[in-house]
Design an enzyme around this catalytic site. Sequence first.
Site, short mmCIF file in Angstrom:
data_model
loop_
_atom_site.label_atom_id
_atom_site.label_comp_id
_atom_site.label_asym_id
_atom_site.label_seq_id
_atom_site.Cartn_x
_atom_site.Cartn_y
_atom_site.Cartn_z
N MET A 147 -0.18 -2.47 6.09
CA MET A 147 0.96 -1.53 6.02
C MET A 147 0.61 -0.18 6.68
SD MET A 147 1.66 -2.53 2.06
CE MET A 147 -0.11 -2.73 1.77
N GLN B 34 11.38 -0.57 1.52
CA GLN B 34 11.25 0.89 1.54
C GLN B 34 12.57 1.54 1.95
OE1 GLN B 34 8.12 1.51 4.41
NE2 GLN B 34 6.51 1.62 2.85
N THR C 280 -2.97 2.47 2.67
CA THR C 280 -1.74 3.13 3.06
C THR C 280 -1.48 4.25 2.07
OG1 THR C 280 0.68 2.89 2.92
CG2 THR C 280 -0.63 1.17 1.92
N ASN C 281 -1.01 5.40 2.54
CA ASN C 281 -0.66 6.50 1.64
C ASN C 281 0.66 6.24 0.94
OD1 ASN C 281 -2.53 9.12 2.04
ND2 ASN C 281 -2.37 8.06 4.00
N THR C 282 1.68 5.86 1.71
CA THR C 282 3.03 5.73 1.16
C THR C 282 3.08 4.77 -0.02
OG1 THR C 282 4.09 6.26 3.26
CG2 THR C 282 5.39 5.00 1.68
N CYS D 146 -0.65 10.02 6.53
CA CYS D 146 -0.27 8.63 6.79
C CYS D 146 -1.47 8.04 7.51
CB CYS D 146 0.98 8.56 7.66
SG CYS D 146 1.38 6.91 8.23
N THR D 147 -1.86 6.84 7.15
CA THR D 147 -3.09 6.30 7.71
C THR D 147 -3.00 6.06 9.21
OG1 THR D 147 -2.35 4.14 6.87
CG2 THR D 147 -4.04 5.30 5.61
N GLU D 148 -1.79 6.17 9.79
CA GLU D 148 -1.64 6.06 11.24
C GLU D 148 -1.72 7.40 11.97
OE1 GLU D 148 -0.18 2.43 9.51
OE2 GLU D 148 0.57 4.46 9.19
#
Length: 229
Positions: free
Chosen positions: A10, A52, A83-85, A196-198
Amino acid sequence: MKTIGVLGGMSAESTAVYYRELNRLVRERLGGLHSAELLIRSVDFAPIAELQAKDDWDATGALLAEAATRLEGGGAEVIVLATNTMHLNADAICDAIGVPFLHIGDATAAALKARGVRRPLLLATRFTMEKDFYKDRLRAAGLDPLIPSDADRERLQAIIYDELCQGMVKPTSQAEGMLMVERGRAAGADGVIFGCTEVGLLLSPGDIDVPVVDTSIVHCEAAVEFALG
């Protein structure tokens, strides 16, 4: 060495960062041919992203709780959610497992405080920037997070989902991201969270003149510390 369970997918792009960093950190700590003891459960992101968008967090929580139990059943001795979210579902995951769960918000808060940051700019998905589950975790640690303007939040959401999660890094988007940082600095931010991990795929800490915490990196550091401690 304890076995780290990584609940990922994710997106798949940022989960690859976790695999690389966890192994790098173990090799640096132990030397030679050492690598991390890992289990990875990588889910299909598309159905989760649809949930989401519908704000159906009960459904995403059930899916992630089930995935976490599979990691535990496979032998994971500690679990990280890559994932943060989706830490919005941290309680659902913790209720489903009997092994420790390392919260990315705790690792982030500790890293910010160690760098002397008090008012970090949070760059993340709209869910993470606008809902309280993440900011409240930072506030509980004595931090005062700032978020970008509504227009910047909307644009960053599009960059994350339409580009970064699909393996695209566009120079124009990198420039936009840097402008968001500059506006945050003007508003009083004394640090930046790649929340955000991206986002670490988009921006480089070396290009920013205040301390930066890349959440995926500090989360991996906390996991390796736990696994080797």
